[in-house]
Write an enzyme that holds these catalytic residues in place. Structure first.
Site, PDB file in Angstrom:
ATOM      1  N   LEU A 104      42.183  38.584  34.976  1.00 25.45           N
ATOM      2  CA  LEU A 104      42.132  37.228  35.490  1.00 25.45           C
ATOM      3  C   LEU A 104      42.636  37.282  36.930  1.00 25.45           C
ATOM      4  O   LEU A 104      43.524  38.079  37.246  1.00 25.45           O
ATOM      5  CB  LEU A 104      43.031  36.285  34.682  1.00 25.45           C
ATOM      6  CG  LEU A 104      42.598  35.971  33.250  1.00 25.45           C
ATOM      7  CD1 LEU A 104      43.662  35.132  32.547  1.00 25.45           C
ATOM      8  CD2 LEU A 104      41.264  35.235  33.240  1.00 25.45           C
ATOM      9  N   ASP A 105      42.083  36.453  37.789  1.00 24.01           N
ATOM     10  CA  ASP A 105      42.555  36.393  39.170  1.00 24.01           C
ATOM     11  C   ASP A 105      44.047  36.076  39.201  1.00 24.01           C
ATOM     12  O   ASP A 105      44.571  35.428  38.292  1.00 24.01           O
ATOM     13  CB  ASP A 105      41.798  35.319  39.949  1.00 24.01           C
ATOM     14  CG  ASP A 105      40.346  35.681  40.198  1.00 24.01           C
ATOM     15  OD1 ASP A 105      39.985  36.864  40.070  1.00 24.01           O
ATOM     16  OD2 ASP A 105      39.568  34.762  40.529  1.00 24.01           O
TER      17      ASP A 105
END
Length: 158
Positions: A68-69
């Site tokens: 995930l960013d």
């Protein structure tokens, strides 16, 4: 062209809770990744604190399956053995895994729901951004639904 982080960027990952485990068994480790924490280590030494290193401090066999960013919070699944890593990796690769995100976007969306069906590819000079490419992009379907309209923003499920 230098694509390094702006000089004003200071990596200050959250530490409380340090690692929130939602589930663990012989195959899987499921954790809650907070916003502000990298999924995997960055290139710079000061970017080594990440979800992967925190999980591996407790369970050295834990391996990242997806990311995930940094600014995105959410549930992440890590594999606890090579067979689970292979199986989970194939599920993501073959798009068998369904993901849901909640986002707050600027402006008031007029429609209550819709979809974006465009082929995406990494915009290499502007990583981690994506761009539409009908020639080289992978199919990407995002269905969205308005959850709430606020004064200047719209909260949506993607």
């Amino acid at each position: 062209m230098n694509q390094s982080a702006p000089a004003s960027f200071v990596y200050d990952p959250p530490v409380d809770p340090y690692l929130q485990v939602l589930h663990r068994d012989e195959e899987l480790l499921v954790v809650d990744k907070p916003s502000g924490l990298l999924s995997v280590p960055g290139k710079a030494a000061e970017h080594s604190d990440c979800l992967e290193s925190r999980a591996q401090a407790a369970w050295p066999e834990a391996r990242i399956v997806h990311r995930l960013d940094m600014d995105t919070s959410g549930v992440m699944v890590l594999a606890m053995n090579p067979a689970a890593h292979r199986h989970l990796g194939l599920q993501f690769e073959r798009r068998k895994t369904r993901k849901s995100y909640i986002a707050e976007v600027w402006g008031l969306m007029s429609a209550d729901e819709g979809e974006v069906d465009l082929p995406l590819i990494c915009d290499w000079p502007n990583r981690p951004k994506q761009m539409v490419s009908f020639e080289h992009g992978k199919p990407a379907l995002t269905r969205w639904q308005v959850l709430e309209r606020r004064e200047r923003t719209t909260r949506v499920r993607l």
